[in-house]
Design an enzyme around this catalytic site. Structure first.
Site, PDB file in Angstrom:
ATOM      1  N   SER A 411      22.904  17.457  14.521  1.00  0.00           N
ATOM      2  CA  SER A 411      22.668  18.523  15.489  1.00  0.00           C
ATOM      3  C   SER A 411      21.646  19.529  14.966  1.00  0.00           C
ATOM      4  O   SER A 411      21.569  19.770  13.755  1.00  0.00           O
ATOM      5  CB  SER A 411      23.998  19.237  15.763  1.00  0.00           C
ATOM      6  N   PRO A 412      20.861  20.143  15.856  1.00  0.00           N
ATOM      7  CA  PRO A 412      19.965  21.218  15.413  1.00  0.00           C
ATOM      8  C   PRO A 412      20.772  22.399  14.890  1.00  0.00           C
ATOM      9  O   PRO A 412      21.619  22.936  15.603  1.00  0.00           O
ATOM     10  CB  PRO A 412      19.172  21.579  16.675  1.00  0.00           C
ATOM     11  N   CYS A 414      20.272  26.011  12.533  1.00  0.00           N
ATOM     12  CA  CYS A 414      19.399  26.921  11.792  1.00  0.00           C
ATOM     13  C   CYS A 414      19.904  27.076  10.355  1.00  0.00           C
ATOM     14  O   CYS A 414      21.084  27.348  10.133  1.00  0.00           O
ATOM     15  CB  CYS A 414      19.336  28.281  12.477  1.00  0.00           C
ATOM     16  N   GLN A 489      12.658  20.590  17.452  1.00  0.00           N
ATOM     17  CA  GLN A 489      13.164  21.524  18.447  1.00  0.00           C
ATOM     18  C   GLN A 489      12.338  22.810  18.373  1.00  0.00           C
ATOM     19  O   GLN A 489      12.250  23.444  17.316  1.00  0.00           O
ATOM     20  CB  GLN A 489      14.641  21.867  18.215  1.00  0.00           C
ATOM     21  N   TYR A 571      18.592  32.745  23.955  1.00  0.00           N
ATOM     22  CA  TYR A 571      17.232  32.960  23.472  1.00  0.00           C
ATOM     23  C   TYR A 571      16.291  33.109  24.675  1.00  0.00           C
ATOM     24  O   TYR A 571      16.742  33.149  25.819  1.00  0.00           O
ATOM     25  CB  TYR A 571      16.823  31.836  22.521  1.00  0.00           C
ATOM     26  N   ARG A 619      17.664  21.666  25.571  1.00  0.00           N
ATOM     27  CA  ARG A 619      19.001  22.164  25.234  1.00  0.00           C
ATOM     28  C   ARG A 619      19.307  23.316  26.174  1.00  0.00           C
ATOM     29  O   ARG A 619      18.514  24.260  26.301  1.00  0.00           O
ATOM     30  CB  ARG A 619      19.068  22.628  23.785  1.00  0.00           C
ATOM     31  N   GLY A 712      27.319  18.773  13.905  1.00  0.00           N
ATOM     32  CA  GLY A 712      26.689  19.744  13.024  1.00  0.00           C
ATOM     33  C   GLY A 712      27.426  19.889  11.717  1.00  0.00           C
ATOM     34  O   GLY A 712      26.997  19.394  10.669  1.00  0.00           O
ATOM     35  N   ARG A 713      28.559  20.569  11.755  1.00  0.00           N
ATOM     36  CA  ARG A 713      29.297  20.855  10.521  1.00  0.00           C
ATOM     37  C   ARG A 713      29.710  19.613   9.754  1.00  0.00           C
ATOM     38  O   ARG A 713      29.676  19.609   8.520  1.00  0.00           O
ATOM     39  CB  ARG A 713      30.496  21.746  10.849  1.00  0.00           C
TER      40      ARG A 713
END
Length: 779
Positions: A411-412, A414, A489, A571, A619, A712-713
């Site tokens: 997953s994207p 940051c 992304q 965003y 997304r 992700g995690r």
């Protein structure tokens, strides 16, 4: 101790039984408005696991119940011309009237006083009681007369349902799905005693109205439904008993206790009939309250303990019921599916049952579901084995000219570790390691097209040659050393820019001397102390679009396989989409079509220069989790608009639009949005959000709820998550670099032994049967 219980249903009676055993000297009285042998409804249902609990707390009532139950092990699903029978479930049914009479008899045996045909209209009637238990049902007078204290929330669901009975014998918990000229009808059915079965009939509001059921009597409704389910009833009638059409109320209370008063059962919380947990929840409430009194010496302490210890389990059950009922409310969404995929979705709808535990219960059914999934893969042009396929998560997928080897996606996320937009060695190792770990697709973190587009000082960028060279190094490594594809992304922070690093204060503004000016569709700060953004003018829009295009051109030069436009999480582009953050009065604000205008302008500009053979995704936040914000239905419209502009995949996230977002978290909590967009919008989707295992990924894919699974995690904790998952699932074809081949071989060997041991343990741990005949034979 004097205990007064309002309501002689399962919750009130069972609590009376347990407390009388615990405190034989207590004076316990139950008040019931109906007669002792009144019967409303037909049967109730419990799982083997629930009966285990009853056996542990009161064996006499447990024995009485099990001696009067009908047992079955299978669930049967009738859909179109197919029948799927899935074993290993362990359910039992009993007449509601019989259950109440058995509990009454046990309570009387222990010395509990019971007053029937007695209405308690005021707590003042019970003055002097040490404890008052309000188990007075869905329409609780106690709760309603003290609404300002208990603060109930009632979510009246849209589907209509009615509870009927039949003489039709059934040897499984059976779901019937029937399409008529009016619409779709669903029957949830099970036998509860010889020659008697419960039939809960359900339909959506449109079908209800078209069929004219609102103007029919109970008798007329029954005759109409006998026609709908004539084949299934096989000449048996439908019987009525207060069989009124209703909408199910999901009830939650902010408080459960008030002084010495406690709500119990349906007065406190309800769980939808589709998971058969209403009576279970009520009786487990009784157990929970009893346990609180065992732990605490005072009424005050016990009620506080009940509030503190019982909520999590109740909310978990209600969440499962919520997810289940929503599936039935949207059954039209799944009607075009292959029957086995549809049936797999029925079985896994509440998330309590998954691919792996179904494989233990009904291995042939799971193999059939995997074959159905493999056929959809073959239809994409892949030469794969559809008779003995590998699990869905390890099947390939194609978007335009890009093929991913499996459905696992990094997953994207940051990392906040760049220096003025420049990716560091950290990023090289981070992305390289996860590509080597076997994932089919790796996303970059949100990469910014200009310095003032960043969220923080640590965000990566792609606006100069040095950044382009750093990203090229990463992309080249991924391509040279793995089979992973890598997606760039691109995103702009908007009003959430100029903030601290995540671990220093998520979304908190930087000091004035460290920040930069921020822009947004409207001049609304994120937090009250955040900088107020400048409302964007046309010139700002042109500049931002040009920055995105320039960054995408650099992405092409880097060799990225795919491009995603970030339009989520509050965003910049997400702020245009949401009515919470977009208050403009020009052509870019107001109606959703207007709010879509600028994000689509940016996307079209990118699609125009991005190579045609390479896919693009978007997304989105499929809901804002805010009253008046974006909803799931809005998300379908947003996704369709992007698809028309050339989107190949919708990355379905949610929330983070504004500080007041209030997500409902849980396992796979965002998957329903991927499901809705995929099956209502007809678009490829990626599910993301609290997905943690290959089992969950296989469950989502086999049920047709998404096409790719982003984790992700789990990938943060284990860069080789996908390789390890392949070992757990017995998939030797997973790619590993030649340098890692010995490790892969050992992993597969160990995983095979561990899988066999785990299956053996799970089979040994299967709940014992509560069928007296089976138990007697076994003993």
């Amino acid at each position: 101790m004097r205990i007064e219980i309002i309501g002689g249903g399962p919750a009130g009676l069972y609590f009376a039984i347990l407390m009388k055993k615990h405190k034989p000297g207590a004076a316990i009285r139950v008040y019931e408005r109906n007669r002792a042998d009144d019967t409303f409804g037909f049967g109730v249902v419990f799982s083997d696991q629930t009966l285990d609990t009853f056996e542990a707390y009161d064996k006499p009532s447990y024995r009485a119940i099990t001696e009067n139950f009908a047992y079955w092990d299978d669930i049967e699903i009738h859909f179109k011309d197919s029948v799927h029978r899935i074993g290993g479930n362990g359910f039992c049914g009993c007449s509601r009237r019989t259950l109440l009479l058995l509990l009454q008899e046990r309570a009387h045996e222990l010395g509990v006083e019971m007053d029937f045909e007695t209405e308690i209209t005021s707590l003042g009637q019970l003055e002097g009681a040490d404890l008052i238990v309000a188990a007075d049902g869905i329409n609780s007078a106690v709760r309603e007369s003290h609404r300002e204290h208990f603060r109930p929330r009632v979510d009246l669901r849209p589907n209509k349902f009615t509870w009927m009975g039949s003489t039709k014998p059934l040897d499984a918990f059976t779901f019937y799905f029937k399409e008529t000229e009016h619409g779709i009808f669903i029957a949830h059915t099970y036998q509860y005693e010889p020659g008697r079965s419960t039939w809960v009939l359900e339909t959506d509001p449109e079908t209800f109205d078209k069929a004219g059921l609102g103007s029919m009597s109970e008798e007329e409704s029954a005759r109409f439904l006998e026609g709908v389910f004539a084949e299934e009833l096989d000449g048996h009638p439908l019987m009525i008993n207060r069989s009124l059409w209703r909408q199910f109320p999901m009830i939650r209370n902010e408080r459960w206790t008030m002084d010495n008063v406690v709500l119990l059962g349906d007065a406190k919380s309800t769980a939808h009939f589709s998971i058969g947990s209403g009576t279970k929840l009520a009786m487990e409430d009784a157990i929970g309250l009893y346990e609180s009194f065992r732990r605490q010496n005072t009424v005050e302490g016990a009620l506080a303990d009940f509030e503190a210890t019982r909520r999590e389990e109740v909310e978990k059950t209600q969440h499962a019921a919520d997810v289940s009922l929503v599936w039935f409310e949207h059954v039209k969404r799944y009607w075009p599916m292959d029957p086995v995929t549809f049936s797999f979705g029925v079985m896994t709808r509440s998330k309590a049952i998954t691919y792996d535990n179904l494989a233990l219960r009904a291995p042939e059914f799971v193999r059939e579901a995997s074959r159905a999934f493999a056929r959809t893969v073959k239809a994409q042009g892949f030469d794969i084995d559809t008779q003995n396929p590998i699990p869905p998560a390890f099947q390939p997928f194609r978007l335009r000219g890009m093929t991913v080897e499996n459905r696992f996606v990094v997953s994207p996320m940051c990392m906040y570790s760049a220096v003025y937009g420049m990716p560091q060695d950290f990023h090289f190792v981070h992305y390289g390691a996860r590509a080597l770990g076997g994932a089919g697709l790796v996303f970059t973190e949100m990469t910014c097209p200009s310095p003032d587009a960043r969220i923080t000082h640590g965000c990566t960028g792609l606006w100069n040659d040095e950044q382009q060279a750093a990203w090229t190094r990463i992309v080249d490594f991924v391509h040279a050393n793995s089979k992973a594809k890598i997606c760039l992304q691109l995103g702009h922070a908007g009003r959430k820019g100029a903030t601290k690093l995540m671990w220093e204060g998520m979304d908190r503004p930087l000091p004035d001397d460290e920040g930069w000016p921020v822009i947004a569709p409207s001049a609304l700060p994120y937090y009250p102390d955040s900088p107020t953004p400048r409302e964007m003018a046309r010139a700002d829009m042109d500049r931002v679009t040009a920055d995105f295009v320039a960054a995408a051109k650099r992405g092409i030069a880097c060799g990225f396989d795919m491009l995603e436009l970030h339009c989520a999480h509050g965003y910049l582009l997400a702020s245009f989409l949401s009515p919470v953050t977009n208050r403009r009065r020009d052509e870019y604000g107001g109606l959703l079509e207007n709010r879509l205008r600028f994000p689509l302008e940016v996307f079209r500009a990118l699609r125009a220069i991005w190579p045609n053979e390479k896919p693009m995704s978007v997304r989105i936040s499929a809901t804002d989790w805010i009253e008046g914000g974006i909803t799931g239905d809005d998300a379908v419209r947003i996704a369709k608009a992007f698809h028309k502009a050339g989107v190949d995949l919708v990355d379905c996230s949610s929330g983070q639009t504004a500080p007041e977002s209030a997500p409902i978290y849980g396992r796979m909590f965002q998957t329903p949005f991927a499901d809705q967009i995929r099956n209502e919008g007809g678009l490829a989707t990626m599910a993301v959000g609290a997905i943690t295992s290959a089992d969950q990924a296989n469950t989502i894919l086999a049920a047709g709820r998404a096409d790719l699974i982003a984790l992700g995690r789990p990938h943060l904790a284990d860069p080789s998550f996908t390789l390890r998952a392949a070992g757990e699932c017995g998939v030797p074809t997973i790619f590993a670099p030649v340098q890692y081949a010995p490790g892969k071989s050992q992993l597969l060997r160990n995983a095979e032994r561990e899988r066999a041991d785990l299956i053996e343990l799970k089979l040994k741990a299967k709940p014992k049967t509560h069928n007296p005949a089976f138990r007697e034979a076994a003993e």
